[in-house]
Motif scaffolding. Structure first.
Motif, PDB file in Angstrom:
ATOM      1  N   ILE A 120       0.842  -1.199   0.000  1.00  0.00           N
ATOM      2  CA  ILE A 120       0.000   0.000   0.000  1.00  0.00           C
ATOM      3  C   ILE A 120       0.876   1.248   0.000  1.00  0.00           C
ATOM      4  O   ILE A 120       0.633   2.187  -0.770  1.00  0.00           O
ATOM      5  N   ARG A 121       1.893   1.275   0.852  1.00  0.00           N
ATOM      6  CA  ARG A 121       2.724   2.484   0.957  1.00  0.00           C
ATOM      7  C   ARG A 121       3.436   2.789  -0.353  1.00  0.00           C
ATOM      8  O   ARG A 121       3.455   3.939  -0.808  1.00  0.00           O
ATOM      9  N   ALA A 122       4.015   1.795  -0.985  1.00  0.00           N
ATOM     10  CA  ALA A 122       4.669   2.032  -2.281  1.00  0.00           C
ATOM     11  C   ALA A 122       3.650   2.520  -3.304  1.00  0.00           C
ATOM     12  O   ALA A 122       3.926   3.450  -4.074  1.00  0.00           O
ATOM     13  N   SER A 123       2.465   1.933  -3.279  1.00  0.00           N
ATOM     14  CA  SER A 123       1.417   2.321  -4.228  1.00  0.00           C
ATOM     15  C   SER A 123       0.927   3.739  -3.979  1.00  0.00           C
ATOM     16  O   SER A 123       0.589   4.460  -4.930  1.00  0.00           O
ATOM     17  N   GLN A 124       0.908   4.169  -2.725  1.00  0.00           N
ATOM     18  CA  GLN A 124       0.548   5.559  -2.414  1.00  0.00           C
ATOM     19  C   GLN A 124       1.580   6.502  -3.021  1.00  0.00           C
ATOM     20  O   GLN A 124       1.229   7.505  -3.649  1.00  0.00           O
TER      21      GLN A 124
ATOM     22  N   CYS B  94      -0.711   4.809  -7.548  1.00  0.00           N
ATOM     23  CA  CYS B  94      -1.353   3.714  -8.266  1.00  0.00           C
ATOM     24  C   CYS B  94      -2.670   3.392  -7.569  1.00  0.00           C
ATOM     25  O   CYS B  94      -2.718   2.604  -6.619  1.00  0.00           O
ATOM     26  N   ALA B  95      -3.735   4.006  -8.040  1.00  0.00           N
ATOM     27  CA  ALA B  95      -5.052   3.837  -7.423  1.00  0.00           C
ATOM     28  C   ALA B  95      -5.492   2.378  -7.436  1.00  0.00           C
ATOM     29  O   ALA B  95      -6.065   1.888  -6.454  1.00  0.00           O
ATOM     30  N   TYR B  96      -5.239   1.679  -8.525  1.00  0.00           N
ATOM     31  CA  TYR B  96      -5.626   0.273  -8.600  1.00  0.00           C
ATOM     32  C   TYR B  96      -4.969  -0.521  -7.470  1.00  0.00           C
ATOM     33  O   TYR B  96      -5.636  -1.263  -6.750  1.00  0.00           O
ATOM     34  N   CYS B  97      -3.660  -0.374  -7.306  1.00  0.00           N
ATOM     35  CA  CYS B  97      -2.926  -1.154  -6.307  1.00  0.00           C
ATOM     36  C   CYS B  97      -3.275  -0.739  -4.879  1.00  0.00           C
ATOM     37  O   CYS B  97      -3.310  -1.589  -3.984  1.00  0.00           O
TER      38      CYS B  97
ATOM     39  N   ALA C 268      -5.348  -2.657  -0.076  1.00  0.00           N
ATOM     40  CA  ALA C 268      -6.145  -2.321   1.105  1.00  0.00           C
ATOM     41  C   ALA C 268      -7.128  -3.451   1.397  1.00  0.00           C
ATOM     42  O   ALA C 268      -7.321  -3.839   2.559  1.00  0.00           O
ATOM     43  N   GLY C 269      -7.738  -3.996   0.372  1.00  0.00           N
ATOM     44  CA  GLY C 269      -8.634  -5.141   0.541  1.00  0.00           C
ATOM     45  C   GLY C 269      -7.896  -6.350   1.093  1.00  0.00           C
ATOM     46  O   GLY C 269      -8.381  -7.024   2.017  1.00  0.00           O
ATOM     47  N   ASP C 270      -6.721  -6.633   0.541  1.00  0.00           N
ATOM     48  CA  ASP C 270      -5.917  -7.750   1.037  1.00  0.00           C
ATOM     49  C   ASP C 270      -5.471  -7.509   2.478  1.00  0.00           C
ATOM     50  O   ASP C 270      -5.404  -8.441   3.282  1.00  0.00           O
ATOM     51  N   ALA C 271      -5.163  -6.258   2.812  1.00  0.00           N
ATOM     52  CA  ALA C 271      -4.754  -5.930   4.182  1.00  0.00           C
ATOM     53  C   ALA C 271      -5.900  -6.203   5.162  1.00  0.00           C
ATOM     54  O   ALA C 271      -5.680  -6.753   6.247  1.00  0.00           O
ATOM     55  N   ARG C 272      -7.099  -5.826   4.791  1.00  0.00           N
ATOM     56  CA  ARG C 272      -8.264  -6.099   5.648  1.00  0.00           C
ATOM     57  C   ARG C 272      -8.430  -7.602   5.857  1.00  0.00           C
ATOM     58  O   ARG C 272      -8.658  -8.058   6.974  1.00  0.00           O
TER      59      ARG C 272
ATOM     60  N   MET D 173       3.413  -0.865 -14.090  1.00  0.00           N
ATOM     61  CA  MET D 173       2.596  -1.543 -15.093  1.00  0.00           C
ATOM     62  C   MET D 173       1.164  -0.978 -15.073  1.00  0.00           C
ATOM     63  O   MET D 173       0.605  -0.635 -16.119  1.00  0.00           O
ATOM     64  N   ASN D 174       0.594  -0.872 -13.879  1.00  0.00           N
ATOM     65  CA  ASN D 174      -0.806  -0.467 -13.771  1.00  0.00           C
ATOM     66  C   ASN D 174      -1.034   1.024 -14.008  1.00  0.00           C
ATOM     67  O   ASN D 174      -2.036   1.407 -14.604  1.00  0.00           O
ATOM     68  N   VAL D 175      -0.109   1.866 -13.577  1.00  0.00           N
ATOM     69  CA  VAL D 175      -0.247   3.303 -13.843  1.00  0.00           C
ATOM     70  C   VAL D 175      -0.090   3.574 -15.341  1.00  0.00           C
ATOM     71  O   VAL D 175      -0.870   4.318 -15.932  1.00  0.00           O
ATOM     72  N   THR D 176       0.903   2.958 -15.960  1.00  0.00           N
ATOM     73  CA  THR D 176       1.156   3.174 -17.385  1.00  0.00           C
ATOM     74  C   THR D 176      -0.016   2.739 -18.250  1.00  0.00           C
ATOM     75  O   THR D 176      -0.391   3.422 -19.201  1.00  0.00           O
ATOM     76  N   THR D 177      -0.632   1.599 -17.901  1.00  0.00           N
ATOM     77  CA  THR D 177      -1.745   1.079 -18.701  1.00  0.00           C
ATOM     78  C   THR D 177      -3.097   1.570 -18.217  1.00  0.00           C
ATOM     79  O   THR D 177      -4.128   1.207 -18.793  1.00  0.00           O
ATOM     80  N   ARG D 178      -3.093   2.400 -17.169  1.00  0.00           N
ATOM     81  CA  ARG D 178      -4.320   2.933 -16.560  1.00  0.00           C
ATOM     82  C   ARG D 178      -5.264   1.821 -16.120  1.00  0.00           C
ATOM     83  O   ARG D 178      -6.457   1.842 -16.404  1.00  0.00           O
ATOM     84  N   LYS D 179      -4.705   0.851 -15.392  1.00  0.00           N
ATOM     85  CA  LYS D 179      -5.530  -0.219 -14.847  1.00  0.00           C
ATOM     86  C   LYS D 179      -6.614   0.399 -13.979  1.00  0.00           C
ATOM     87  O   LYS D 179      -6.344   1.221 -13.109  1.00  0.00           O
ATOM     88  N   THR D 180      -7.847   0.027 -14.230  1.00  0.00           N
ATOM     89  CA  THR D 180      -8.992   0.638 -13.576  1.00  0.00           C
ATOM     90  C   THR D 180      -9.180   0.103 -12.166  1.00  0.00           C
ATOM     91  O   THR D 180      -9.299  -1.123 -11.985  1.00  0.00           O
ATOM     92  N   PRO D 181      -9.197   0.984 -11.152  1.00  0.00           N
ATOM     93  CA  PRO D 181      -9.461   0.533  -9.780  1.00  0.00           C
ATOM     94  C   PRO D 181     -10.774  -0.218  -9.688  1.00  0.00           C
ATOM     95  O   PRO D 181     -11.756   0.140 -10.348  1.00  0.00           O
ATOM     96  N   GLY D 182     -10.756  -1.289  -8.906  1.00  0.00           N
ATOM     97  CA  GLY D 182     -11.960  -2.068  -8.703  1.00  0.00           C
ATOM     98  C   GLY D 182     -12.201  -3.154  -9.726  1.00  0.00           C
ATOM     99  O   GLY D 182     -13.161  -3.902  -9.638  1.00  0.00           O
ATOM    100  N   THR D 183     -11.300  -3.284 -10.718  1.00  0.00           N
ATOM    101  CA  THR D 183     -11.443  -4.352 -11.702  1.00  0.00           C
ATOM    102  C   THR D 183     -10.533  -5.511 -11.313  1.00  0.00           C
ATOM    103  O   THR D 183      -9.607  -5.351 -10.524  1.00  0.00           O
TER     104      THR D 183
END
Length: 150
Positions: free
Chosen positions: A44-48, A52-55, A60-64, A139-149
């Motif tokens: 999460i921290r690296a993604s913040q 990277c909204a997707y990550c 966060a879901g995996d952390a819960r 990978m996800n920021v560059t390809t605009r991986k959609t959060p929640g998918t």
């Protein structure tokens, strides 16, 4: 409140499946021996940092599911000022920031702090985890991986 839809540029897992599967394998190998909750905090921290909204949402879901509290997840971006994190977690988060913001460098103090908390073998795993999540973020920021998918 209007939500802006940003179109995904490509589905990387379909376009480059061998590369995607290789990063999945690297991710699985990097996690070995590390506490699952710590793994998610680091990711999460690296993604913040990498925005990277997707990550962020994914981890966060995996952390819960790993037992993390909402409060610890929400305070992660301000972990320096929070009393909710252990010495081990602080060392891991400091290393995460240093490796993610690599041009600023990994100081001897940050490295030694992480080495003290984890020992050489788990430190190697932690470093691998950090560079792997950074690969996912890029990978996800560059390809605009959609959060929640998926």
């Amino acid at each position: 409140m209007t939500t802006i839809q940003v179109p995904e540029r490509m589905n990387f897992s379909q376009t480059a499946p061998k590369v995607f599967k290789s990063v999945l394998a690297l991710d699985a190998a990097a996690r070995q021996g590390l506490d699952p909750s710590l793994v998610e905090l680091v990711q999460i921290r690296a993604s913040q940092i990498n925005k990277c909204a997707y990550c962020i949402g994914y981890h966060a879901g995996d952390a819960r599911r790993a037992g993390e509290s909402e409060e610890r997840i929400h305070q992660l971006s301000a972990w320096h000022e929070s009393s909710l994190y252990t010495a081990e977690e602080r060392a891991a988060l400091a290393l995460t920031e240093a490796v993610t913001l690599l041009p600023e460098g990994v100081t001897d103090e940050v490295y030694a702090g992480a080495e003290k908390q984890f020992g050489e073998q788990l430190l190697a795993q932690l470093i691998a985890l950090i560079f792997t999540v950074n690969a996912w973020n890029r990978m996800n920021v560059t390809t605009r991986k959609t959060p929640g998918t998926a």
